[in-house]
Every structure is written in structure tokens, then in C-alpha cells.
Write a protein that holds these residues in place. Sequence first.
Motif, PDB file in Angstrom:
ATOM      1  N   ILE A 177      19.425   5.819  -4.046  1.00 58.94           N
ATOM      2  CA  ILE A 177      18.215   6.475  -3.551  1.00 58.94           C
ATOM      3  C   ILE A 177      18.171   6.329  -2.033  1.00 58.94           C
ATOM      4  CG2 ILE A 177      16.958   6.032  -5.705  1.00 58.94           C
ATOM      5  CD1 ILE A 177      15.438   3.813  -4.180  1.00 58.94           C
ATOM      6  N   LYS A 178      17.291   7.084  -1.395  1.00 54.77           N
ATOM      7  CA  LYS A 178      17.135   7.015   0.056  1.00 54.77           C
ATOM      8  C   LYS A 178      16.383   5.744   0.440  1.00 54.77           C
ATOM      9  CE  LYS A 178      18.896  11.158   0.710  1.00 54.77           C
ATOM     10  NZ  LYS A 178      20.208  11.350   1.379  1.00 54.77           N
ATOM     11  N   ASP A 179      16.672   5.247   1.639  1.00 53.95           N
ATOM     12  CA  ASP A 179      16.002   4.034   2.099  1.00 53.95           C
ATOM     13  C   ASP A 179      14.483   4.195   2.117  1.00 53.95           C
ATOM     14  OD1 ASP A 179      18.355   2.675   2.374  1.00 53.95           O
ATOM     15  OD2 ASP A 179      18.488   2.876   4.550  1.00 53.95           O
ATOM     16  N   TYR A 180      14.014   5.364   2.506  1.00 59.90           N
ATOM     17  CA  TYR A 180      12.567   5.560   2.598  1.00 59.90           C
ATOM     18  C   TYR A 180      11.890   5.576   1.222  1.00 59.90           C
ATOM     19  CZ  TYR A 180      13.413  10.511   1.505  1.00 59.90           C
ATOM     20  OH  TYR A 180      13.798  11.688   0.889  1.00 59.90           O
ATOM     21  N   GLU A 181      12.670   5.710   0.156  1.00 57.21           N
ATOM     22  CA  GLU A 181      12.118   5.694  -1.194  1.00 57.21           C
ATOM     23  C   GLU A 181      12.000   4.285  -1.775  1.00 57.21           C
ATOM     24  OE1 GLU A 181      13.575   9.638  -3.422  1.00 57.21           O
ATOM     25  OE2 GLU A 181      15.259   8.390  -2.731  1.00 57.21           O
TER      26      GLU A 181
ATOM     27  N   SER B 123       6.412   0.147  -7.770  1.00 56.85           N
ATOM     28  CA  SER B 123       6.239   0.638  -9.139  1.00 56.85           C
ATOM     29  C   SER B 123       6.461  -0.449 -10.186  1.00 56.85           C
ATOM     30  CB  SER B 123       7.215   1.797  -9.407  1.00 56.85           C
ATOM     31  OG  SER B 123       6.923   2.914  -8.592  1.00 56.85           O
ATOM     32  N   CYS B 124       7.192  -1.515  -9.816  1.00 58.88           N
ATOM     33  CA  CYS B 124       7.589  -2.496 -10.831  1.00 58.88           C
ATOM     34  C   CYS B 124       6.538  -3.575 -11.049  1.00 58.88           C
ATOM     35  CB  CYS B 124       8.929  -3.127 -10.459  1.00 58.88           C
ATOM     36  SG  CYS B 124       8.843  -4.424  -9.206  1.00 58.88           S
ATOM     37  N   ASP B 125       6.659  -4.253 -12.182  1.00 60.53           N
ATOM     38  CA  ASP B 125       5.858  -5.440 -12.466  1.00 60.53           C
ATOM     39  C   ASP B 125       6.599  -6.703 -12.044  1.00 60.53           C
ATOM     40  OD1 ASP B 125       3.435  -4.447 -14.179  1.00 60.53           O
ATOM     41  OD2 ASP B 125       5.167  -3.402 -15.008  1.00 60.53           O
ATOM     42  N   VAL B 126       7.909  -6.701 -12.236  1.00 57.18           N
ATOM     43  CA  VAL B 126       8.734  -7.859 -11.899  1.00 57.18           C
ATOM     44  C   VAL B 126      10.072  -7.365 -11.344  1.00 57.18           C
ATOM     45  CG1 VAL B 126       9.857  -9.949 -12.745  1.00 57.18           C
ATOM     46  CG2 VAL B 126       7.713  -9.192 -13.790  1.00 57.18           C
ATOM     47  N   PHE B 127      10.509  -7.987 -10.250  1.00 55.60           N
ATOM     48  CA  PHE B 127      11.848  -7.723  -9.729  1.00 55.60           C
ATOM     49  C   PHE B 127      12.784  -8.825 -10.215  1.00 55.60           C
ATOM     50  CE2 PHE B 127      15.336  -8.306  -6.787  1.00 55.60           C
ATOM     51  CZ  PHE B 127      15.800  -7.004  -6.626  1.00 55.60           C
ATOM     52  N   VAL B 128      13.924  -8.436 -10.784  1.00 53.86           N
ATOM     53  CA  VAL B 128      14.867  -9.395 -11.360  1.00 53.86           C
ATOM     54  C   VAL B 128      16.277  -9.117 -10.843  1.00 53.86           C
ATOM     55  CG1 VAL B 128      15.787 -10.414 -13.474  1.00 53.86           C
ATOM     56  CG2 VAL B 128      13.490  -9.436 -13.477  1.00 53.86           C
ATOM     57  N   MET B 129      16.937 -10.161 -10.342  1.00 47.54           N
ATOM     58  CA  MET B 129      18.354 -10.062  -9.999  1.00 47.54           C
ATOM     59  C   MET B 129      18.992 -11.447 -10.183  1.00 47.54           C
ATOM     60  SD  MET B 129      20.192  -8.351  -6.652  1.00 47.54           S
ATOM     61  CE  MET B 129      19.925  -9.716  -5.497  1.00 47.54           C
ATOM     62  N   PRO B 130      19.467 -11.728 -11.401  1.00 47.48           N
ATOM     63  CA  PRO B 130      20.017 -13.055 -11.702  1.00 47.48           C
ATOM     64  C   PRO B 130      21.475 -13.199 -11.264  1.00 47.48           C
ATOM     65  CG  PRO B 130      20.030 -11.712 -13.679  1.00 47.48           C
ATOM     66  CD  PRO B 130      19.427 -10.862 -12.582  1.00 47.48           C
ATOM     67  N   SER B 131      21.696 -13.143  -9.971  1.00 49.96           N
ATOM     68  CA  SER B 131      23.055 -13.245  -9.433  1.00 49.96           C
ATOM     69  C   SER B 131      23.702 -14.563  -9.839  1.00 49.96           C
ATOM     70  CB  SER B 131      23.028 -13.143  -7.910  1.00 49.96           C
ATOM     71  OG  SER B 131      22.459 -11.917  -7.498  1.00 49.96           O
ATOM     72  N   TYR B 132      25.012 -14.527 -10.030  1.00 46.56           N
ATOM     73  CA  TYR B 132      25.726 -15.745 -10.412  1.00 46.56           C
ATOM     74  C   TYR B 132      27.092 -15.768  -9.742  1.00 46.56           C
ATOM     75  CZ  TYR B 132      28.589 -13.028 -13.767  1.00 46.56           C
ATOM     76  OH  TYR B 132      29.463 -12.140 -14.350  1.00 46.56           O
TER      77      TYR B 132
ATOM     78  N   GLN C  50       0.817  -1.206   0.000  1.00 44.12           N
ATOM     79  CA  GLN C  50       0.000   0.000   0.000  1.00 44.12           C
ATOM     80  C   GLN C  50       0.860   1.270   0.000  1.00 44.12           C
ATOM     81  OE1 GLN C  50      -0.841  -2.626   2.370  1.00 44.12           O
ATOM     82  NE2 GLN C  50      -2.131  -3.378   0.690  1.00 44.12           N
ATOM     83  N   VAL C  51       1.603   1.458  -1.066  1.00 45.27           N
ATOM     84  CA  VAL C  51       2.497   2.609  -1.182  1.00 45.27           C
ATOM     85  C   VAL C  51       2.188   3.358  -2.482  1.00 45.27           C
ATOM     86  CG1 VAL C  51       4.895   3.360  -1.447  1.00 45.27           C
ATOM     87  CG2 VAL C  51       4.328   1.547   0.179  1.00 45.27           C
ATOM     88  N   ASP C  52       2.076   4.664  -2.393  1.00 45.55           N
ATOM     89  CA  ASP C  52       1.794   5.493  -3.569  1.00 45.55           C
ATOM     90  C   ASP C  52       3.025   5.542  -4.476  1.00 45.55           C
ATOM     91  OD1 ASP C  52       0.823   7.267  -5.403  1.00 45.55           O
ATOM     92  OD2 ASP C  52       0.635   8.957  -4.019  1.00 45.55           O
ATOM     93  N   THR C  53       2.828   5.247  -5.749  1.00 47.18           N
ATOM     94  CA  THR C  53       3.945   5.223  -6.711  1.00 47.18           C
ATOM     95  C   THR C  53       3.907   6.399  -7.684  1.00 47.18           C
ATOM     96  OG1 THR C  53       2.672   3.845  -8.264  1.00 47.18           O
ATOM     97  CG2 THR C  53       4.020   2.710  -6.603  1.00 47.18           C
ATOM     98  N   PHE C  54       3.000   7.343  -7.459  1.00 47.95           N
ATOM     99  CA  PHE C  54       2.798   8.431  -8.412  1.00 47.95           C
ATOM    100  C   PHE C  54       4.076   9.226  -8.660  1.00 47.95           C
ATOM    101  CE2 PHE C  54       1.859  12.964  -9.102  1.00 47.95           C
ATOM    102  CZ  PHE C  54       1.223  12.883 -10.334  1.00 47.95           C
ATOM    103  N   LEU C  55       4.773   9.611  -7.589  1.00 48.16           N
ATOM    104  CA  LEU C  55       5.958  10.460  -7.743  1.00 48.16           C
ATOM    105  C   LEU C  55       7.075   9.750  -8.501  1.00 48.16           C
ATOM    106  CD1 LEU C  55       6.129  12.212  -4.231  1.00 48.16           C
ATOM    107  CD2 LEU C  55       5.314  13.163  -6.401  1.00 48.16           C
ATOM    108  N   VAL C  56       7.293   8.454  -8.196  1.00 46.98           N
ATOM    109  CA  VAL C  56       8.336   7.703  -8.894  1.00 46.98           C
ATOM    110  C   VAL C  56       8.007   7.595 -10.376  1.00 46.98           C
ATOM    111  CG1 VAL C  56       9.404   5.424  -9.156  1.00 46.98           C
ATOM    112  CG2 VAL C  56       9.096   6.405  -6.876  1.00 46.98           C
ATOM    113  N   LYS C  57       6.773   7.243 -10.687  1.00 43.25           N
ATOM    114  CA  LYS C  57       6.391   7.060 -12.091  1.00 43.25           C
ATOM    115  C   LYS C  57       6.420   8.380 -12.862  1.00 43.25           C
ATOM    116  CE  LYS C  57       3.805   2.765 -11.606  1.00 43.25           C
ATOM    117  NZ  LYS C  57       2.549   2.033 -11.854  1.00 43.25           N
ATOM    118  N   ARG C  58       6.040   9.451 -12.196  1.00 44.11           N
ATOM    119  CA  ARG C  58       6.068  10.754 -12.884  1.00 44.11           C
ATOM    120  C   ARG C  58       7.511  11.205 -13.111  1.00 44.11           C
ATOM    121  NH1 ARG C  58       3.574  16.146 -10.153  1.00 44.11           N
ATOM    122  NH2 ARG C  58       5.407  15.797  -8.824  1.00 44.11           N
ATOM    123  N   LYS C  59       8.368  11.025 -12.109  1.00 44.69           N
ATOM    124  CA  LYS C  59       9.755  11.473 -12.219  1.00 44.69           C
ATOM    125  C   LYS C  59      10.484  10.784 -13.370  1.00 44.69           C
ATOM    126  CE  LYS C  59      14.089  11.840  -9.607  1.00 44.69           C
ATOM    127  NZ  LYS C  59      14.747  11.644  -8.281  1.00 44.69           N
ATOM    128  N   TYR C  60      10.230   9.484 -13.552  1.00 48.29           N
ATOM    129  CA  TYR C  60      10.969   8.713 -14.554  1.00 48.29           C
ATOM    130  C   TYR C  60      10.144   8.403 -15.809  1.00 48.29           C
ATOM    131  CZ  TYR C  60      14.341   8.122 -10.782  1.00 48.29           C
ATOM    132  OH  TYR C  60      15.257   8.354  -9.784  1.00 48.29           O
TER     133      TYR C  60
END
Length: 395
Positions: free
Chosen positions: A275-279, A286-295, A194-204
Motif C-alpha cells: 500500500i502507499k505510505d500515506y495509507e 482500523s485495527c484493534d491490535v497490531f501483532v508482529m511476533p518476530s523471531y 485522528q484518522v478516518d478509517t471509513f474507506l479502508v473498512k468499506r474496501k475490505y
Amino acid sequence: MAMGFEKESNVNLKAVILSTDYPPLTGGIAAYSNGIAKGLSIYCKVTVLAPKIGNFREFDQRQLYKTIRVVNFPVIREILFLLASSWLAITKKIDFIYNTAWFPCGVISLVVYFLFGTSYYVAAHASEILDDEITLKRRIKKKLRRLKNLVLKNAKFVFPVSNFTKQRLIEMDVPSEKIIIIPDGVDPEQFHPQVDTFLVKRKYGLEGKKIILTVARLDKHKGHEFVLRAMCRGVIEKFPNTVYLIVGDGPERNNLEDLVKDLDLRKNVIFTGLIKDYELSSFYNSCDVFVMPSYEIPRRTDLIEGFGVSYLEANACGKPVIGGKSGGVSDAIIDGQTGLLVEPTLIEELSETMCKLLSNKDYASSLGQQGRKRIETLLNWKTIGKQIINIIGAN
């Protein structure tokens, strides 16, 4: 008091948490140290010993436990840690010391143990317990291998964050009965859907876009390169409006920016920097999928994913995650339940997996919801703190 971290027990245990990686310093061990302090402080009286870093006073004022800071200068820092730990052992009769890494904290606790008999516990993540000669610091630590074994074998228990790290400890001849996995965790009240993503999406300029996200230091083993190459192997073709949001900074940034140009992905990739931790929660949401294919990179034991707390942060926000089959990632992600595991260097497999989650919203949502439930029930600091206290109380 902050919600979720109220005192719940009348246990009279007194604990010291010893950490050289502690907020406002950022990074995986720093976040772990803070989480352990919060979790244990629910059930016992906690004092944290940590270095003076950045705006530490502001951070310490927000915590519900006492923090003692010392100057952050090598050798002097360790001497002051030893003096403070000894003083607490004598005057406060502390019951145990929790070390967030074996060096230098575990070494200090070993001395306190020999002097005063104070029990201590050591967390083990991954790269910090493995030996190599990549840097001067790691060459020095390799010379201290016998001291490391002494620290680990005299600890009451050693707490690896994953099965991967547990196996490395067993290979180092740490008695298996002393090894108990204590996983990483997150605060589900900091990271939630339950976090507002408006500012992130508008900024980028992300409105109406499919968003793939990686939150990590820009190190080679995190697999950013593979995500970029997967974008060109079907993702952009099927979803032309996809944007890959890369949050973080590090030594690989220039190489990754060059690769973006070479692959002609400049319209589809955004580097946000630090970015700041609170952000963070806004970016995850804001994302649809989080990806981090560490190897795992041969002979680079300094670059290993011991667990991967960012997978948990994304799950806590109700997002599906994709991780690489390496290190301790399989402990962070339950394959097919909270996310999907891939062979990170197989670009076609990674591309197909990304497309699968981008195209099937119901399946992606189901993975995210199950991930959130797992955080709420198991991988939060309140539950982890209780697990540690139960182990200590039973032994």
C-alpha cells in the motif's frame, strides 16, 4: 514549512547524510534515513547524498533540506558519493557525515576522514552488521569484515538502534565508549489517532469486525505463520468475526496463502499487498491490535528484527502492540506499558495474548495511549535529532 519540523536553533553545524537506502525506496533503513534527515534538519544545515530511485524529484521537492542524487549503479554510485562528499568537505566545510549504514556509506566516510579529517557517525540496525553467507552480497560483505571493523572503530560514535545491536557491536570489539543507542522513531503528525478509517473498512468489508493487523515485508522471521496458527487456537472460537489483515508483500506470500487454505481461514484473512505510505495510518487506525511476533531463525542473521518501527507506527496511532521476544523488539515495546511481549513460537501464549487485548478494550486502550505518549515525548524525529546534536556538540 511542515508542522513539527521548523528550524528551532541557530546552530551553524553543517551535516551530510549519506544513504543508499533512501526514499522513495521503501523499507526500514529508508524510513530511518528520511527520519534522521528531518530530525537533524531542525537543528543544523543538512545535505543528503542518495541514489536516483523512482520518482525521486517529486519526493525531494517536498523536503526542507537539499538532496544531491547520483546514478544508482554499483561502483559508479560509490565513486560519485566519494567525489560529492569530498567536494562538500572542501567547499562547504561540513562538520560531520552521518551514515545510515556502514556499507558502503561508512567506507566512503572513512576515506573522507583520512583525506580531510571530517568526523563521521555510523548507524547500526542489525542484519547489516552481522556476517553470514546466505547471499552473494552478504558473502562479499563477510570478506570485508576487517574493513567494517576499521570503519566502526574510526567513527566518532556508532549509533545502534537497540540494546540487541549494541551487544553485537561490543562482541565485534567496537569500544563501548563509542557506542550510544539512538532508537528508531516516527513522525507523530503522520501517524496519529485522528484518522478516518471509513474507506479502508468499506474496501475490505471490515465494518463490525475485530481486526488484527500486521504491517511488514512477508519474510519468514516476521512471524505471520504464528499469528495464523494462533487464530485457530482460540481466537476464532472466542471472536468468530475476527479478521487478520496482512499488509505488505514478500517471498513468503505464497506459503502464507497456502497455510490460510490449509487452516481454513480464508474468510478470516485478507492479504492487501503493498500500500502507499500515506495509507498506512488509516490501516493502523482500523485495527484493534497490531501483532508482529518476530523471531530469530538459527543461522539466518539476515533475518533479524533490529528494532521494529511498525510497532512505533501502531503505537503512534494509539494502538496496542504484540511483539516477539527477539532481536531489538524489547526496545521498541515496553512490556506491559506500550504493548505485550510473547515467546513468538509458543502459539498458545500468542493466542491468549491476542484474546486478552481483544476482550479487554480498556486495557488495550491504555497500552495504546501510553504508546502514543512515548512517541510524542521520546521516539519522534524531532527529539531524536536533538539527542544526536547534543552528543555531537558535547564531543
